[in-house]
Motif scaffolding. Structure first.
Motif, PDB file in Angstrom:
ATOM      1  N   THR A  24       0.846  -1.182   0.000  1.00  0.00           N
ATOM      2  CA  THR A  24       0.000   0.000   0.000  1.00  0.00           C
ATOM      3  C   THR A  24       0.884   1.235   0.000  1.00  0.00           C
ATOM      4  O   THR A  24       1.785   1.354   0.824  1.00  0.00           O
ATOM      5  CB  THR A  24      -0.909   0.024   1.248  1.00  0.00           C
ATOM      6  N   THR A  25       0.652   2.139  -0.938  1.00  0.00           N
ATOM      7  CA  THR A  25       1.419   3.374  -0.988  1.00  0.00           C
ATOM      8  C   THR A  25       0.942   4.298   0.113  1.00  0.00           C
ATOM      9  O   THR A  25      -0.125   4.089   0.699  1.00  0.00           O
ATOM     10  CB  THR A  25       1.254   4.072  -2.357  1.00  0.00           C
ATOM     11  N   LYS A  26       1.718   5.345   0.425  1.00  0.00           N
ATOM     12  CA  LYS A  26       1.368   6.253   1.520  1.00  0.00           C
ATOM     13  C   LYS A  26       0.053   6.956   1.261  1.00  0.00           C
ATOM     14  O   LYS A  26      -0.678   7.278   2.200  1.00  0.00           O
ATOM     15  CB  LYS A  26       2.487   7.269   1.739  1.00  0.00           C
ATOM     16  N   ASP A  27      -0.279   7.167  -0.036  1.00  0.00           N
ATOM     17  CA  ASP A  27      -1.551   7.837  -0.322  1.00  0.00           C
ATOM     18  C   ASP A  27      -2.722   6.862  -0.334  1.00  0.00           C
ATOM     19  O   ASP A  27      -3.828   7.202  -0.742  1.00  0.00           O
ATOM     20  CB  ASP A  27      -1.471   8.621  -1.636  1.00  0.00           C
ATOM     21  N   ALA A  30      -3.672   0.661  -3.191  1.00  0.00           N
ATOM     22  CA  ALA A  30      -3.208  -0.719  -3.065  1.00  0.00           C
ATOM     23  C   ALA A  30      -2.635  -1.176  -4.403  1.00  0.00           C
ATOM     24  O   ALA A  30      -3.190  -0.898  -5.466  1.00  0.00           O
ATOM     25  CB  ALA A  30      -4.357  -1.625  -2.644  1.00  0.00           C
ATOM     26  N   VAL A  31      -1.488  -1.868  -4.351  1.00  0.00           N
ATOM     27  CA  VAL A  31      -0.858  -2.398  -5.552  1.00  0.00           C
ATOM     28  C   VAL A  31      -0.489  -3.856  -5.322  1.00  0.00           C
ATOM     29  O   VAL A  31      -0.309  -4.291  -4.188  1.00  0.00           O
ATOM     30  CB  VAL A  31       0.410  -1.605  -5.954  1.00  0.00           C
ATOM     31  N   ILE A  32      -0.406  -4.602  -6.407  1.00  0.00           N
ATOM     32  CA  ILE A  32       0.062  -5.994  -6.377  1.00  0.00           C
ATOM     33  C   ILE A  32       1.431  -6.026  -7.032  1.00  0.00           C
ATOM     34  O   ILE A  32       1.612  -5.561  -8.159  1.00  0.00           O
ATOM     35  CB  ILE A  32      -0.889  -6.918  -7.166  1.00  0.00           C
ATOM     36  N   LEU A  33       2.434  -6.560  -6.299  1.00  0.00           N
ATOM     37  CA  LEU A  33       3.781  -6.723  -6.841  1.00  0.00           C
ATOM     38  C   LEU A  33       3.917  -8.171  -7.288  1.00  0.00           C
ATOM     39  O   LEU A  33       3.800  -9.092  -6.480  1.00  0.00           O
ATOM     40  CB  LEU A  33       4.821  -6.389  -5.774  1.00  0.00           C
ATOM     41  N   ASN A  34       4.139  -8.375  -8.582  1.00  0.00           N
ATOM     42  CA  ASN A  34       4.252  -9.723  -9.129  1.00  0.00           C
ATOM     43  C   ASN A  34       5.688 -10.207  -9.088  1.00  0.00           C
ATOM     44  O   ASN A  34       6.630  -9.416  -9.102  1.00  0.00           O
ATOM     45  CB  ASN A  34       3.726  -9.746 -10.573  1.00  0.00           C
ATOM     46  N   SER A  35       5.863 -11.524  -9.087  1.00  0.00           N
ATOM     47  CA  SER A  35       7.205 -12.110  -8.997  1.00  0.00           C
ATOM     48  C   SER A  35       8.042 -11.853 -10.248  1.00  0.00           C
ATOM     49  O   SER A  35       9.256 -11.990 -10.217  1.00  0.00           O
ATOM     50  CB  SER A  35       7.105 -13.616  -8.738  1.00  0.00           C
ATOM     51  N   ASN A  36       7.405 -11.442 -11.361  1.00  0.00           N
ATOM     52  CA  ASN A  36       8.168 -11.173 -12.583  1.00  0.00           C
ATOM     53  C   ASN A  36       8.612  -9.723 -12.693  1.00  0.00           C
ATOM     54  O   ASN A  36       9.113  -9.286 -13.714  1.00  0.00           O
ATOM     55  CB  ASN A  36       7.345 -11.571 -13.805  1.00  0.00           C
ATOM     56  N   GLY A  37       8.417  -8.949 -11.623  1.00  0.00           N
ATOM     57  CA  GLY A  37       8.876  -7.567 -11.605  1.00  0.00           C
ATOM     58  C   GLY A  37       7.832  -6.546 -12.024  1.00  0.00           C
ATOM     59  O   GLY A  37       8.084  -5.351 -11.996  1.00  0.00           O
ATOM     60  N   THR A  38       6.640  -6.981 -12.421  1.00  0.00           N
ATOM     61  CA  THR A  38       5.586  -6.039 -12.795  1.00  0.00           C
ATOM     62  C   THR A  38       4.703  -5.744 -11.588  1.00  0.00           C
ATOM     63  O   THR A  38       4.756  -6.438 -10.583  1.00  0.00           O
ATOM     64  CB  THR A  38       4.715  -6.616 -13.929  1.00  0.00           C
ATOM     65  N   TRP A  39       3.908  -4.692 -11.712  1.00  0.00           N
ATOM     66  CA  TRP A  39       2.957  -4.347 -10.650  1.00  0.00           C
ATOM     67  C   TRP A  39       1.721  -3.736 -11.266  1.00  0.00           C
ATOM     68  O   TRP A  39       1.722  -3.299 -12.408  1.00  0.00           O
ATOM     69  CB  TRP A  39       3.583  -3.392  -9.640  1.00  0.00           C
ATOM     70  N   LYS A  40       0.630  -3.754 -10.495  1.00  0.00           N
ATOM     71  CA  LYS A  40      -0.607  -3.139 -10.962  1.00  0.00           C
ATOM     72  C   LYS A  40      -1.419  -2.677  -9.765  1.00  0.00           C
ATOM     73  O   LYS A  40      -1.259  -3.176  -8.653  1.00  0.00           O
ATOM     74  CB  LYS A  40      -1.429  -4.113 -11.809  1.00  0.00           C
ATOM     75  N   MET A  79       6.041 -10.192   6.701  1.00  0.00           N
ATOM     76  CA  MET A  79       4.977  -9.204   6.588  1.00  0.00           C
ATOM     77  C   MET A  79       4.113  -9.549   5.378  1.00  0.00           C
ATOM     78  O   MET A  79       4.635  -9.904   4.323  1.00  0.00           O
ATOM     79  CB  MET A  79       5.566  -7.800   6.413  1.00  0.00           C
ATOM     80  N   LYS A  80       2.810  -9.449   5.545  1.00  0.00           N
ATOM     81  CA  LYS A  80       1.901  -9.734   4.429  1.00  0.00           C
ATOM     82  C   LYS A  80       2.103  -8.738   3.300  1.00  0.00           C
ATOM     83  O   LYS A  80       2.020  -9.087   2.128  1.00  0.00           O
ATOM     84  CB  LYS A  80       0.446  -9.650   4.899  1.00  0.00           C
ATOM     85  N   GLU A  81       2.323  -7.491   3.671  1.00  0.00           N
ATOM     86  CA  GLU A  81       2.467  -6.434   2.679  1.00  0.00           C
ATOM     87  C   GLU A  81       3.757  -5.671   2.913  1.00  0.00           C
ATOM     88  O   GLU A  81       4.078  -5.332   4.048  1.00  0.00           O
ATOM     89  CB  GLU A  81       1.302  -5.440   2.759  1.00  0.00           C
ATOM     90  N   GLY A  82       4.502  -5.408   1.832  1.00  0.00           N
ATOM     91  CA  GLY A  82       5.646  -4.530   1.949  1.00  0.00           C
ATOM     92  C   GLY A  82       5.139  -3.123   2.242  1.00  0.00           C
ATOM     93  O   GLY A  82       4.100  -2.707   1.736  1.00  0.00           O
ATOM     94  N   MET A  83       5.840  -2.399   3.090  1.00  0.00           N
ATOM     95  CA  MET A  83       5.432  -1.045   3.467  1.00  0.00           C
ATOM     96  C   MET A  83       6.148  -0.021   2.596  1.00  0.00           C
ATOM     97  O   MET A  83       7.341  -0.145   2.338  1.00  0.00           O
ATOM     98  CB  MET A  83       5.767  -0.814   4.944  1.00  0.00           C
ATOM     99  N   VAL A  84       5.417   0.973   2.134  1.00  0.00           N
ATOM    100  CA  VAL A  84       5.998   2.065   1.357  1.00  0.00           C
ATOM    101  C   VAL A  84       5.862   3.346   2.164  1.00  0.00           C
ATOM    102  O   VAL A  84       4.760   3.710   2.583  1.00  0.00           O
ATOM    103  CB  VAL A  84       5.302   2.224  -0.015  1.00  0.00           C
ATOM    104  N   VAL A  85       6.988   4.018   2.405  1.00  0.00           N
ATOM    105  CA  VAL A  85       6.986   5.296   3.114  1.00  0.00           C
ATOM    106  C   VAL A  85       7.477   6.350   2.127  1.00  0.00           C
ATOM    107  O   VAL A  85       8.678   6.481   1.884  1.00  0.00           O
ATOM    108  CB  VAL A  85       7.894   5.248   4.366  1.00  0.00           C
ATOM    109  N   SER A  86       6.539   7.064   1.536  1.00  0.00           N
ATOM    110  CA  SER A  86       6.876   8.029   0.492  1.00  0.00           C
ATOM    111  C   SER A  86       5.690   8.946   0.241  1.00  0.00           C
ATOM    112  O   SER A  86       4.543   8.498   0.327  1.00  0.00           O
ATOM    113  CB  SER A  86       7.242   7.293  -0.804  1.00  0.00           C
ATOM    114  N   GLU A  87       5.973  10.214  -0.069  1.00  0.00           N
ATOM    115  CA  GLU A  87       4.908  11.135  -0.424  1.00  0.00           C
ATOM    116  C   GLU A  87       4.599  11.089  -1.919  1.00  0.00           C
ATOM    117  O   GLU A  87       3.490  11.371  -2.340  1.00  0.00           O
ATOM    118  CB  GLU A  87       5.268  12.590  -0.055  1.00  0.00           C
TER     119      GLU A  87
END
Length: 203
Positions: A24-27, A30-40, A79-87
């Motif tokens: 989940t981004t700070k704003d 929600a995003v899904i990070l795939n094992s092949n390096g893509t995200w959505k 952790m179930k979800e990686g944490m993103v700390v960014s504006e």
């Protein structure tokens, strides 16, 4: 793609065998990070009423997960979800913590001030109560922005782990070979990291 999410990819390669990872981004997106390096982005159900907001849970069953490697049978709690700390989702931190061989491992990806982390790079933490903690990179030199801290087992740092489990972080600074990345934590960021580390066992 946003830089901070791309920076999470090398860190999360350790979980490739575990499939997709949610972040989940700070704003709040929600995003899904795939094992092949893509995200959505995670598509939200249009029928869900916006006013029904689920409160954040800091219970272990909701924030950590046990993953089993099908090939080796080894179990890893993380952790179930990686944490993103960014504006802006470009400069900031990607954070994940997990258990391995009786130790707790905290990996922080710093983005925004050069990508190389020296062997003895420092991380400075200011807690909300005004106390401070300095830690040294336990990982090897790398240019992926990965700062690693090991707790327990032969690594020690049990006292530092207990501090991170019991105090809210206000500001985190990670030094790179060029400068440093520094971000303030929201209360939710701080509480989630505290709870996640508390849910991971150390020997």
């Amino acid at each position: 793609m946003k830089k901070i999410l791309l920076c999470l990819i090398p860190l999360l390669k350790l979980a490739i065998v575990f499939g997709q990872i949610e972040a989940t981004t700070k704003d709040g997106k929600a995003v899904i990070l795939n094992s092949n390096g893509t995200w959505k982005y995670v598509e939200e159900d249009k029928k869900v009423v916006e006013s029904t907001i689920t409160p954040i849970s800091y219970e272990c069953k909701d924030i950590v997960i046990d993953k089993v490697d099908k090939m080796t049978g080894e179990s890893t709690r993380m952790m179930k979800e990686g944490m993103v700390v960014s504006e802006d989702n470009e400069n900031g931190f990607g954070i994940i913590a997990f258990e391995a061989s009786g130790s707790v491992i905290l990996k922080i990806i710093a983005a925004g001030a050069g990508s190389c982390i020296e062997d003895a790079a420092e991380m400075n933490i200011l807690f909300r109560d005004g106390t401070r903690l300095k830690m040294v990179n336990g990982g090897k030199f790398n240019c992926e922005g990965v700062f690693t801290v090991y707790f327990g087992g032969g690594f020690g740092k049990r006292k530092e782990l207990e501090i991170l489990r019991s105090k809210e972080i206000e500001t985190l600074r990670v030094w790179t070979s060029k400068s440093y990345v520094e971000k303030d934590f929201s209360s939710e960021n701080s509480k989630m990291l505290m709870a996640s580390l508390s849910c991971l066992n150390v020997k």
